[in-house]
Scaffold this motif. Sequence first.
Motif, PDB file in Angstrom:
ATOM      1  N   PHE A  47       0.828  -1.206   0.000  1.00 20.35           N
ATOM      2  CA  PHE A  47       0.000   0.000   0.000  1.00 20.35           C
ATOM      3  C   PHE A  47       0.863   1.257   0.000  1.00 20.35           C
ATOM      4  O   PHE A  47       0.502   2.260  -0.630  1.00 20.35           O
ATOM      5  N   GLY A  48       2.003   1.201   0.664  1.00 26.68           N
ATOM      6  CA  GLY A  48       2.919   2.337   0.638  1.00 26.68           C
ATOM      7  C   GLY A  48       3.427   2.630  -0.765  1.00 26.68           C
ATOM      8  O   GLY A  48       3.550   3.781  -1.167  1.00 26.68           O
ATOM      9  N   ILE A  49       3.693   1.577  -1.507  1.00 24.52           N
ATOM     10  CA  ILE A  49       4.140   1.738  -2.896  1.00 24.52           C
ATOM     11  C   ILE A  49       3.017   2.296  -3.752  1.00 24.52           C
ATOM     12  O   ILE A  49       3.212   3.225  -4.539  1.00 24.52           O
ATOM     13  N   LEU A  50       1.819   1.746  -3.604  1.00 21.95           N
ATOM     14  CA  LEU A  50       0.683   2.215  -4.402  1.00 21.95           C
ATOM     15  C   LEU A  50       0.339   3.666  -4.123  1.00 21.95           C
ATOM     16  O   LEU A  50       0.013   4.424  -5.037  1.00 21.95           O
ATOM     17  N   ARG A  51       0.395   4.053  -2.869  1.00 20.64           N
ATOM     18  CA  ARG A  51       0.006   5.413  -2.474  1.00 20.64           C
ATOM     19  C   ARG A  51       1.176   6.377  -2.484  1.00 20.64           C
ATOM     20  O   ARG A  51       0.976   7.576  -2.283  1.00 20.64           O
ATOM     21  N   GLY A  52       2.364   5.863  -2.716  1.00 24.15           N
ATOM     22  CA  GLY A  52       3.558   6.691  -2.657  1.00 24.15           C
ATOM     23  C   GLY A  52       3.772   7.506  -3.906  1.00 24.15           C
ATOM     24  O   GLY A  52       2.952   7.524  -4.827  1.00 24.15           O
ATOM     25  N   GLY A  53       4.912   8.152  -3.948  1.00 28.57           N
ATOM     26  CA  GLY A  53       5.268   9.009  -5.071  1.00 28.57           C
ATOM     27  C   GLY A  53       5.669   8.207  -6.300  1.00 28.57           C
ATOM     28  O   GLY A  53       5.556   6.976  -6.335  1.00 28.57           O
ATOM     29  N   GLN A 109       8.123   5.237 -13.198  1.00 23.55           N
ATOM     30  CA  GLN A 109       7.405   6.465 -13.531  1.00 23.55           C
ATOM     31  C   GLN A 109       6.597   6.293 -14.807  1.00 23.55           C
ATOM     32  O   GLN A 109       5.452   6.751 -14.897  1.00 23.55           O
ATOM     33  N   ARG A 110       7.167   5.615 -15.780  1.00 24.32           N
ATOM     34  CA  ARG A 110       6.455   5.380 -17.041  1.00 24.32           C
ATOM     35  C   ARG A 110       5.213   4.525 -16.803  1.00 24.32           C
ATOM     36  O   ARG A 110       4.139   4.816 -17.341  1.00 24.32           O
ATOM     37  N   ILE A 111       5.333   3.496 -15.987  1.00 18.83           N
ATOM     38  CA  ILE A 111       4.192   2.622 -15.688  1.00 18.83           C
ATOM     39  C   ILE A 111       3.111   3.391 -14.948  1.00 18.83           C
ATOM     40  O   ILE A 111       1.923   3.230 -15.229  1.00 18.83           O
ATOM     41  N   ARG A 112       3.505   4.249 -14.038  1.00 15.36           N
ATOM     42  CA  ARG A 112       2.519   5.025 -13.276  1.00 15.36           C
ATOM     43  C   ARG A 112       1.787   6.043 -14.155  1.00 15.36           C
ATOM     44  O   ARG A 112       0.609   6.286 -13.962  1.00 15.36           O
ATOM     45  N   GLU A 113       2.494   6.615 -15.120  1.00 11.52           N
ATOM     46  CA  GLU A 113       1.929   7.702 -15.917  1.00 11.52           C
ATOM     47  C   GLU A 113       1.266   7.247 -17.212  1.00 11.52           C
ATOM     48  O   GLU A 113       0.350   7.910 -17.685  1.00 11.52           O
ATOM     49  N   ASP A 114       1.739   6.166 -17.805  1.00  4.73           N
ATOM     50  CA  ASP A 114       1.281   5.763 -19.130  1.00  4.73           C
ATOM     51  C   ASP A 114       0.577   4.409 -19.083  1.00  4.73           C
ATOM     52  O   ASP A 114       1.228   3.382 -18.886  1.00  4.73           O
ATOM     53  N   PRO A 115      -0.732   4.389 -19.276  1.00  4.01           N
ATOM     54  CA  PRO A 115      -1.451   3.107 -19.252  1.00  4.01           C
ATOM     55  C   PRO A 115      -0.917   2.092 -20.259  1.00  4.01           C
ATOM     56  O   PRO A 115      -0.982   0.887 -20.010  1.00  4.01           O
ATOM     57  N   LEU A 116      -0.336   2.531 -21.364  1.00  9.88           N
ATOM     58  CA  LEU A 116       0.210   1.605 -22.355  1.00  9.88           C
ATOM     59  C   LEU A 116       1.481   0.910 -21.850  1.00  9.88           C
ATOM     60  O   LEU A 116       1.865  -0.137 -22.378  1.00  9.88           O
ATOM     61  N   ALA A 117       2.122   1.483 -20.839  1.00 12.51           N
ATOM     62  CA  ALA A 117       3.328   0.872 -20.279  1.00 12.51           C
ATOM     63  C   ALA A 117       2.991  -0.270 -19.320  1.00 12.51           C
ATOM     64  O   ALA A 117       3.868  -1.030 -18.942  1.00 12.51           O
ATOM     65  N   ARG A 118       1.744  -0.389 -18.977  1.00 14.49           N
ATOM     66  CA  ARG A 118       1.297  -1.465 -18.071  1.00 14.49           C
ATOM     67  C   ARG A 118       1.046  -2.704 -18.917  1.00 14.49           C
ATOM     68  O   ARG A 118      -0.082  -2.994 -19.302  1.00 14.49           O
ATOM     69  N   THR A 119       2.102  -3.438 -19.168  1.00 17.83           N
ATOM     70  CA  THR A 119       2.070  -4.499 -20.165  1.00 17.83           C
ATOM     71  C   THR A 119       1.567  -5.843 -19.646  1.00 17.83           C
ATOM     72  O   THR A 119       1.392  -6.759 -20.438  1.00 17.83           O
ATOM     73  N   THR A 120       1.342  -5.954 -18.363  1.00 16.04           N
ATOM     74  CA  THR A 120       0.813  -7.212 -17.831  1.00 16.04           C
ATOM     75  C   THR A 120      -0.541  -6.957 -17.166  1.00 16.04           C
ATOM     76  O   THR A 120      -0.857  -5.812 -16.791  1.00 16.04           O
ATOM     77  N   GLU A 121      -1.301  -7.998 -17.016  1.00  8.69           N
ATOM     78  CA  GLU A 121      -2.606  -7.878 -16.350  1.00  8.69           C
ATOM     79  C   GLU A 121      -2.443  -7.357 -14.930  1.00  8.69           C
ATOM     80  O   GLU A 121      -3.221  -6.534 -14.465  1.00  8.69           O
ATOM     81  N   LEU A 122      -1.417  -7.839 -14.238  1.00  7.62           N
ATOM     82  CA  LEU A 122      -1.181  -7.389 -12.868  1.00  7.62           C
ATOM     83  C   LEU A 122      -0.902  -5.885 -12.825  1.00  7.62           C
ATOM     84  O   LEU A 122      -1.477  -5.177 -11.998  1.00  7.62           O
ATOM     85  N   LEU A 123      -0.062  -5.394 -13.714  1.00  4.56           N
ATOM     86  CA  LEU A 123       0.222  -3.960 -13.743  1.00  4.56           C
ATOM     87  C   LEU A 123      -1.030  -3.160 -14.069  1.00  4.56           C
ATOM     88  O   LEU A 123      -1.266  -2.099 -13.483  1.00  4.56           O
ATOM     89  N   ARG A 124      -1.836  -3.648 -14.993  1.00  5.12           N
ATOM     90  CA  ARG A 124      -3.076  -2.941 -15.327  1.00  5.12           C
ATOM     91  C   ARG A 124      -4.023  -2.919 -14.134  1.00  5.12           C
ATOM     92  O   ARG A 124      -4.672  -1.909 -13.860  1.00  5.12           O
ATOM     93  N   LYS A 125      -4.093  -4.018 -13.423  1.00  7.19           N
ATOM     94  CA  LYS A 125      -4.988  -4.117 -12.274  1.00  7.19           C
ATOM     95  C   LYS A 125      -4.519  -3.218 -11.132  1.00  7.19           C
ATOM     96  O   LYS A 125      -5.289  -2.487 -10.525  1.00  7.19           O
TER      97      LYS A 125
END
Length: 134
Positions: free
Chosen positions: A29-35, A114-130
């Motif tokens: 949760f710290g990672i999800l809510r963090g910077g 940072q790219r994964i957090r900002e760009d939905p296309l960088a979320r290349t796995t189901e887990l990252l998208r979720k």
Amino acid sequence: MNRAAERAAGEARDIFWNAITSMTVADAFGILRGGNTAATDYFHDRTAAALRMRFKPIIEQKIGEVGIANIYNQIAVAYNGLPSTGTQRLVDLDEYVTDRALAGLFAVLATEEQRIREDPLARTTELLRKVFGS
């Protein structure tokens, strides 16, 4: 130096995996809510010492194979033995390359996070998208 750092970087996977498998719910949760670099910061805090221990012998070996290490170390010992006149001391080559390899590894990790957090296309796995899609 680059080849030594690249060879050492391959050792990071197991260390990162151990950090992931020992992650608590509070850590997650710290990672999800963090910077923008919360995951990178988590991995740095949990893995930097182990990575250094794993990287340094590999880097020492690769630099030793090149042969420049002996010459540099002789120069560094002689230079650093001179009376101090306010000039900087020459660094230990193995320490320097190890430091740069670790800094590079965490810089790449931070950029990708940072790219994964900002760009939905960088979320290349189901887990990252979720995880980052909410």
